[in-house]
Design a protein around this motif. Structure first.
Motif, PDB file in Angstrom:
ATOM      1  N   GLU A 210       0.811  -1.220   0.000  1.00  0.00           N
ATOM      2  CA  GLU A 210       0.000   0.000   0.000  1.00  0.00           C
ATOM      3  C   GLU A 210       0.845   1.273   0.000  1.00  0.00           C
ATOM      4  N   SER A 211       2.165   1.137   0.281  1.00  0.00           N
ATOM      5  CA  SER A 211       3.059   2.299   0.307  1.00  0.00           C
ATOM      6  C   SER A 211       3.968   2.360  -0.911  1.00  0.00           C
ATOM      7  N   LYS A 212       3.705   1.563  -1.926  1.00  0.00           N
ATOM      8  CA  LYS A 212       4.621   1.462  -3.063  1.00  0.00           C
ATOM      9  C   LYS A 212       4.778   2.776  -3.826  1.00  0.00           C
ATOM     10  N   HIS A 213       3.788   3.673  -3.755  1.00  0.00           N
ATOM     11  CA  HIS A 213       3.883   4.939  -4.480  1.00  0.00           C
ATOM     12  C   HIS A 213       4.621   6.018  -3.689  1.00  0.00           C
ATOM     13  N   GLU A 214       4.982   5.711  -2.456  1.00  0.00           N
ATOM     14  CA  GLU A 214       5.655   6.705  -1.618  1.00  0.00           C
ATOM     15  C   GLU A 214       7.173   6.687  -1.806  1.00  0.00           C
TER      16      GLU A 214
ATOM     17  N   LYS B  82      10.162   6.159  -4.880  1.00  0.00           N
ATOM     18  CA  LYS B  82      10.450   6.000  -6.305  1.00  0.00           C
ATOM     19  C   LYS B  82      11.643   5.057  -6.467  1.00  0.00           C
TER      20      LYS B  82
ATOM     21  N   ILE C 107      11.882  -2.901  -3.551  1.00  0.00           N
ATOM     22  CA  ILE C 107      12.198  -1.747  -4.395  1.00  0.00           C
ATOM     23  C   ILE C 107      13.644  -1.316  -4.182  1.00  0.00           C
TER      24      ILE C 107
ATOM     25  N   TRP D  66      15.643   5.013  -6.383  1.00  0.00           N
ATOM     26  CA  TRP D  66      16.372   5.706  -7.441  1.00  0.00           C
ATOM     27  C   TRP D  66      17.698   6.266  -6.941  1.00  0.00           C
TER      28      TRP D  66
END
Length: 168
Positions: free
Chosen positions: A37-41, A43, A58, A61
């Motif tokens: 649920e936090s994957k978009h927080e 990059k 992840i 970057w």
């Protein structure tokens, strides 16, 4: 790079989005386990998803370039290792006949020492050869002979073959 990732997962902001406060590795890259649920927080590049689907791994970057440099160094190290091993193999190949001869000699020595150890253990004696003459028939005398597989339990026997012994 690893220190930066460890600092991130232990930071208050990182603790909110990571599944566990660890840095792990996927496909040779350092990644952090992030709650789905936090994957978009954060990059970065997704390298894997857990079996349950609750965690994605992840590579942020900020660490991608360092990860690329690390992979390049690892590949360079592998190529250098292959170069060294190839060179050593060539050197060994140049001395193949001497190496093979030494292996044969080492095997012969090992066999000799094994026989000596065996003979000492069973108190063996070297056979004595007597030349054949027409007056004396050939015979075989085994004194205190023991079966080698029975070891210390063997009863010693005297055996004479090829000569008639008078009983009177």
């Amino acid at each position: 790079m690893l220190t930066n990732l460890e600092s991130f997962v232990r930071s208050p902001g990182g603790q909110k989005i990571v599944q566990e406060q660890i840095v792990t590795e996927r496909e040779g890259r350092y990644v952090i386990p992030v709650k789905i649920e936090s994957k978009h927080e954060i990059k970065g590049i997704v390298h894997d998803v857990s079996n349950t689907g609750a965690t994605i791994f992840i590579e942020p970057w900020e660490t991608v370039e360092e990860g690329n440099e690390l992979r390049e160094l690892i590949n360079e190290e592998r190529r250098e290792l292959e170069r060294i091993l190839s060179s050593l193999s060539t050197e060994v190949g140049l001395h193949e006949s001497e190496i093979n001869r030494n292996i044969v000699l080492a095997a012969e020595l090992d066999f000799i020492f094994a026989k000596a150890k065996y003979a000492r253990r069973f108190k063996a004696a070297e056979p004595q050869m007597v030349p054949f003459t027409p007056e004396k028939r050939p015979s075989l005398h085994l004194l205190d002979a023991r079966h080698p597989l029975l070891g210390d339990r063997a009863v010693p026997l005297d055996v004479v073959i090829g000569r008639i012994i008078p009983f009177w």
